[in-house]
Design a protein around this motif. Sequence first.
Motif, short mmCIF file in Angstrom:
data_model
loop_
_atom_site.label_atom_id
_atom_site.label_comp_id
_atom_site.label_asym_id
_atom_site.label_seq_id
_atom_site.Cartn_x
_atom_site.Cartn_y
_atom_site.Cartn_z
N LEU A 187 0.83 -1.20 0.00
CA LEU A 187 0.00 0.00 0.00
C LEU A 187 0.87 1.26 0.00
CD1 LEU A 187 -2.77 1.39 0.15
CD2 LEU A 187 -2.67 1.10 2.63
N ASP A 188 1.86 1.30 0.87
CA ASP A 188 2.71 2.49 1.00
C ASP A 188 3.57 2.76 -0.23
OD1 ASP A 188 1.70 2.87 3.55
OD2 ASP A 188 3.46 2.04 4.57
N LYS A 189 4.12 1.72 -0.82
CA LYS A 189 5.08 1.89 -1.91
C LYS A 189 4.46 1.80 -3.31
CE LYS A 189 8.84 0.04 0.86
NZ LYS A 189 9.77 -1.10 1.03
N ALA A 190 3.32 1.09 -3.42
CA ALA A 190 2.75 0.87 -4.75
C ALA A 190 1.30 1.31 -4.87
CB ALA A 190 2.88 -0.61 -5.12
N ASP A 191 0.70 1.80 -3.78
CA ASP A 191 -0.70 2.24 -3.78
C ASP A 191 -1.66 1.13 -4.24
OD1 ASP A 191 -0.16 4.87 -2.88
OD2 ASP A 191 0.46 5.43 -4.91
N ILE A 192 -1.40 -0.08 -3.76
CA ILE A 192 -2.25 -1.23 -4.08
C ILE A 192 -2.77 -1.79 -2.76
CG2 ILE A 192 -2.33 -3.55 -5.08
CD1 ILE A 192 0.16 -2.72 -6.73
N ILE A 193 -4.07 -2.05 -2.72
CA ILE A 193 -4.66 -2.65 -1.53
C ILE A 193 -4.77 -4.16 -1.75
CG2 ILE A 193 -6.72 -2.82 -0.10
CD1 ILE A 193 -7.27 0.12 -0.81
N ALA B 176 -1.48 -2.13 -11.78
CA ALA B 176 -1.04 -2.49 -10.43
C ALA B 176 0.21 -3.36 -10.49
CB ALA B 176 -2.16 -3.21 -9.70
N LEU B 177 0.27 -4.26 -11.43
CA LEU B 177 1.46 -5.12 -11.56
C LEU B 177 2.70 -4.28 -11.84
CD1 LEU B 177 -0.15 -8.00 -13.59
CD2 LEU B 177 0.92 -8.26 -11.33
N GLY B 178 2.54 -3.24 -12.66
CA GLY B 178 3.66 -2.35 -12.93
C GLY B 178 4.15 -1.65 -11.68
N ARG B 179 3.21 -1.26 -10.82
CA ARG B 179 3.59 -0.57 -9.58
C ARG B 179 4.14 -1.55 -8.54
NH1 ARG B 179 -1.67 1.92 -10.05
NH2 ARG B 179 -2.21 0.91 -8.09
#
Length: 97
Positions: free
Chosen positions: A54-60, A89-92
């Motif tokens: 969440l912190d580094k990639a903005d994915i929940i 999301a995979l890219g992030r």
Amino acid sequence: LNRMNKVYEERRDVLIDGLNKLGWPVKKPKATFYVWARLPKKNKSSIEFAKAVLDKADIIITPGIGFGDNGEGYVRFALTVSKERIGEALGRLKKVL
């Protein structure tokens, strides 16, 4: 029903294929709109890993411990967004892995 099954199958394939390409080996589930994945790094709890994502990639993603003690060591992805968003999301996610 068949149309929705196809949508979730395509989303699952994008996620699983993408995770595997990132070096996170995950098997394809047969019938669900969730994907459970063993943590790729053993040095973090499922909560710590989900927070880092969440912190580094903005994915929940959901920490497995939230489903009981046997869920520790896993996270759960939901296939509730489009294939395009999953690809984004995979890219992030590369930032975390």
